[in-house]
Design a protein around this motif. Structure first.
Motif, PDB file in Angstrom:
ATOM      1  N   GLY A  72      41.632  33.030  52.255  1.00 25.81           N
ATOM      2  CA  GLY A  72      41.436  33.243  53.801  1.00 25.81           C
ATOM      3  C   GLY A  72      39.798  33.561  53.844  1.00 25.81           C
ATOM      4  O   GLY A  72      39.377  34.164  54.808  1.00 25.81           O
ATOM      5  N   GLY A  73      39.144  32.846  53.144  1.00 23.87           N
ATOM      6  CA  GLY A  73      37.598  32.755  53.319  1.00 23.87           C
ATOM      7  C   GLY A  73      36.857  34.181  53.146  1.00 23.87           C
ATOM      8  O   GLY A  73      35.810  34.300  53.445  1.00 23.87           O
ATOM      9  N   VAL A  74      37.457  35.028  52.209  1.00 19.53           N
ATOM     10  CA  VAL A  74      36.819  36.277  51.730  1.00 19.53           C
ATOM     11  C   VAL A  74      35.737  35.921  51.231  1.00 19.53           C
ATOM     12  O   VAL A  74      35.484  35.203  50.070  1.00 19.53           O
ATOM     13  N   ARG A  75      34.405  36.399  51.388  1.00 16.66           N
ATOM     14  CA  ARG A  75      33.283  36.132  50.595  1.00 16.66           C
ATOM     15  C   ARG A  75      32.083  37.563  50.820  1.00 16.66           C
ATOM     16  O   ARG A  75      32.331  38.190  51.456  1.00 16.66           O
ATOM     17  N   ASP A  97      40.882  39.006  34.831  1.00 17.19           N
ATOM     18  CA  ASP A  97      41.801  39.991  34.119  1.00 17.19           C
ATOM     19  C   ASP A  97      42.907  40.216  35.257  1.00 17.19           C
ATOM     20  O   ASP A  97      43.798  41.174  34.774  1.00 17.19           O
ATOM     21  N   GLY A  98      42.756  39.932  36.383  1.00 12.52           N
ATOM     22  CA  GLY A  98      43.979  40.171  37.274  1.00 12.52           C
ATOM     23  C   GLY A  98      43.907  41.452  37.893  1.00 12.52           C
ATOM     24  O   GLY A  98      44.872  42.058  38.492  1.00 12.52           O
ATOM     25  N   ARG A  99      42.653  41.906  38.155  1.00  9.33           N
ATOM     26  CA  ARG A  99      42.702  43.336  38.683  1.00  9.33           C
ATOM     27  C   ARG A  99      42.080  43.022  40.036  1.00  9.33           C
ATOM     28  O   ARG A  99      41.154  43.600  40.660  1.00  9.33           O
ATOM     29  N   VAL A 100      42.947  42.328  40.992  1.00  5.42           N
ATOM     30  CA  VAL A 100      42.753  42.222  42.412  1.00  5.42           C
ATOM     31  C   VAL A 100      44.015  42.143  43.036  1.00  5.42           C
ATOM     32  O   VAL A 100      44.802  41.659  42.700  1.00  5.42           O
ATOM     33  N   TYR A 101      44.168  42.674  44.415  1.00  5.59           N
ATOM     34  CA  TYR A 101      45.167  42.289  45.066  1.00  5.59           C
ATOM     35  C   TYR A 101      44.437  41.889  46.666  1.00  5.59           C
ATOM     36  O   TYR A 101      43.562  42.305  47.017  1.00  5.59           O
ATOM     37  N   SER A 102      45.498  41.217  47.374  1.00  3.85           N
ATOM     38  CA  SER A 102      44.989  41.018  48.765  1.00  3.85           C
ATOM     39  C   SER A 102      46.093  41.290  49.680  1.00  3.85           C
ATOM     40  O   SER A 102      47.229  41.343  49.283  1.00  3.85           O
ATOM     41  N   HIS A 107      45.340  36.008  60.904  1.00  3.10           N
ATOM     42  CA  HIS A 107      43.773  36.098  61.303  1.00  3.10           C
ATOM     43  C   HIS A 107      42.984  37.044  60.630  1.00  3.10           C
ATOM     44  O   HIS A 107      41.995  37.381  60.934  1.00  3.10           O
ATOM     45  N   ARG A 108      43.568  37.790  59.511  1.00  5.43           N
ATOM     46  CA  ARG A 108      42.674  38.451  58.837  1.00  5.43           C
ATOM     47  C   ARG A 108      43.105  38.439  57.202  1.00  5.43           C
ATOM     48  O   ARG A 108      44.359  38.615  56.975  1.00  5.43           O
ATOM     49  N   VAL A 109      42.056  38.805  56.321  1.00  4.88           N
ATOM     50  CA  VAL A 109      42.366  39.059  54.869  1.00  4.88           C
ATOM     51  C   VAL A 109      41.686  40.105  54.242  1.00  4.88           C
ATOM     52  O   VAL A 109      40.512  40.234  54.693  1.00  4.88           O
ATOM     53  N   ARG A 110      42.307  41.121  53.556  1.00  7.79           N
ATOM     54  CA  ARG A 110      41.275  41.885  52.898  1.00  7.79           C
ATOM     55  C   ARG A 110      41.883  41.819  51.427  1.00  7.79           C
ATOM     56  O   ARG A 110      43.023  41.566  50.897  1.00  7.79           O
ATOM     57  N   VAL A 111      40.690  41.932  50.581  1.00  5.48           N
ATOM     58  CA  VAL A 111      40.910  41.655  48.957  1.00  5.48           C
ATOM     59  C   VAL A 111      40.183  42.975  48.503  1.00  5.48           C
ATOM     60  O   VAL A 111      39.094  43.416  48.780  1.00  5.48           O
ATOM     61  N   VAL A 112      41.036  43.573  47.541  1.00  3.99           N
ATOM     62  CA  VAL A 112      40.723  44.762  46.881  1.00  3.99           C
ATOM     63  C   VAL A 112      40.275  44.352  45.399  1.00  3.99           C
ATOM     64  O   VAL A 112      41.478  43.937  44.694  1.00  3.99           O
ATOM     65  N   GLU A 121      36.025  47.413  44.793  1.00  2.24           N
ATOM     66  CA  GLU A 121      35.171  46.756  45.893  1.00  2.24           C
ATOM     67  C   GLU A 121      35.975  45.916  46.858  1.00  2.24           C
ATOM     68  O   GLU A 121      36.945  45.307  46.603  1.00  2.24           O
ATOM     69  N   THR A 122      35.916  46.163  48.200  1.00  2.00           N
ATOM     70  CA  THR A 122      36.706  45.547  49.237  1.00  2.00           C
ATOM     71  C   THR A 122      35.871  44.807  50.209  1.00  2.00           C
ATOM     72  O   THR A 122      34.825  44.751  50.359  1.00  2.00           O
ATOM     73  N   SER A 123      36.647  43.563  50.511  1.00  2.00           N
ATOM     74  CA  SER A 123      35.836  42.710  51.406  1.00  2.00           C
ATOM     75  C   SER A 123      37.040  42.255  52.423  1.00  2.00           C
ATOM     76  O   SER A 123      38.371  42.011  51.882  1.00  2.00           O
TER      77      SER A 123
END
Length: 151
Positions: A72-75, A97-102, A107-112, A121-123
């Motif tokens: 989703g263009g998270v940057r 390591d796979g320590r991420v979820y979205s 029209h929106r995406v959040r990644v942690v 860290e969240t974007s």
């Protein structure tokens, strides 16, 4: 109390650190990743894991660094300080390591991303005009994906 600014590393040192990171990933992960690397005036690099469900990343570098994830263009827009380059390395290791979820909703995406020290860290990215409109509680009902490690 004034914040102490870290020194800008300059172009050559920034490129050298990013190159070392990319070379280390190629050596350590081998066939677990595919790398596209165009180191020109605008250096564009992209790392795609071959394992389904793992999250890729890349950067565009020309004076500053745009570090982007493959969802989703998270940057993050970063400079050339040692802290910024350390941040890229920490995010990269968490992705491996796979320590991420979205969480994705229209029209929106959040990644942690959970960093090695346990901090998060969240974007969040909103896209298009509809991304500007409120969407109550979307992080609760949106599609949640736990991304897998690279191997």
């Amino acid at each position: 109390m004034a914040k102490i600014e870290s020194p800008d590393l300059g172009d050559q040192e920034t490129r050298a650190r990013l190159r070392r990171l990319l070379d280390r990933l190629k050596d350590d992960l081998g066939p677990a990743i595919e790398v596209q690397d165009d180191d020109g005036d605008w250096w564009m690099a992209w790392v795609t894991p071959t394992r389904p469900g793992a999250l890729g990343f890349g950067w565009i570098y020309r004076g500053d660094i745009i570090f982007q994830l493959d969802v989703g263009g998270v940057r993050w827009e970063l400079g050339r300080t040692p802290e910024d380059l350390d941040f890229i390395e920490k995010i990269t290791q968490a992705l491996i390591d796979g320590r991420v979820y979205s969480i994705q909703a229209p029209h929106r995406v959040r990644v942690v991303v959970t960093l090695p020290d346990g901090s998060r860290e969240t974007s969040t990215t909103n896209t298009g005009l509809r991304g500007c409109l409120p969407l109550p509680f979307w992080t609760r009902w949106g599609q949640r994906t736990r991304h897998v490690p690279y191997r």
